[in-house]
Design an enzyme around this catalytic site. Sequence first.
Site, PDB file in Angstrom:
ATOM      1  N   GLU A  95       0.875  -1.058   0.108  1.00 27.72           N
ATOM      2  CA  GLU A  95       0.026   0.051  -0.002  1.00 27.72           C
ATOM      3  C   GLU A  95       0.971   1.195   0.014  1.00 27.72           C
ATOM      4  OE1 GLU A  95      -2.227  -0.370   3.496  1.00 27.72           O
ATOM      5  OE2 GLU A  95      -3.327  -1.931   2.702  1.00 27.72           O
ATOM      6  N   HIS A 136       4.194  -0.001   9.489  1.00 21.66           N
ATOM      7  CA  HIS A 136       3.034  -0.305  10.706  1.00 21.66           C
ATOM      8  C   HIS A 136       2.534  -1.844  10.528  1.00 21.66           C
ATOM      9  CE1 HIS A 136       0.049   0.441  13.487  1.00 21.66           C
ATOM     10  NE2 HIS A 136      -0.712   0.231  12.759  1.00 21.66           N
TER      11      HIS A 136
END
Length: 262
Positions: A95, A136
């Site tokens: 992403e 993350h």
Amino acid sequence: MHPLALLLLLSLCMAGASFKICAFNMQGFGEAKAGDAQLMGLLVKILARCDISAVQEVRDAKGDAVLTLLTELNRYQALYAQLGSRRLGRGTYKEQIVFIYRVKAPIRFGEAGDFARGPFAARFHAPSTGRSPLTHRAPRNAVHEIDRLYGLCRELTQRWGTQNVMVLGDLNAGGAYVPPSAWGSIRLRWEPSFHWLIGDTANTTVRARTHCAYDRIVVQGDEMLGAVVPGSAKPYNFARSLGLSEEEVSAGEAPHCPGKEG
């Protein structure tokens, strides 16, 4: 909510001008969504509200979908540009985080840390660039990851020589991911120089079955806090504002949208 949500860091130059900022989780934005004229029209209306939009979950390997969105946005309300991170993530699922901003705000940017899928840092101040890696992990690690943002903010403070740092986006900072007992171990929460602008009882989703403050805006320092219009940091329920049904929201798959005006 996507199981691997993204975080954002935004460092602002305090220029005295009034502008609006938001974070928006577009949940798998790519060619398919860019080809949906009705959905694109809604996205343009949402993004045109703000001077800087921190857009999360962009799955656009070729970059064509973001360019299409930018073209439509500029047709609706010029002048916008975009700055995207490299494609982040481990394994095959990748992403991007993309800042969409009015061109009057020049930028510096970079990535930092060793998370699994990352925050992306941008400084809206001077037209030079710099990079370093940032990511993350999954929602189950939310407590640990939010705490680590404390160190990342300190790193940005030293690197860019400013206390004016904002953290915004989908932190998974609510519901089962961060129980009340866990807040005491999160330095970003209890260190007095950080101010949480969206509270624990806010609902940053737009679906009827959820009520959680997953998305947050956190500012560092009294100068940054003083630049915020009181009461302006709050979720924007685009479904209610644009008259969307639950089915339309589910089809668009974009349930998160905290915003800040200041």
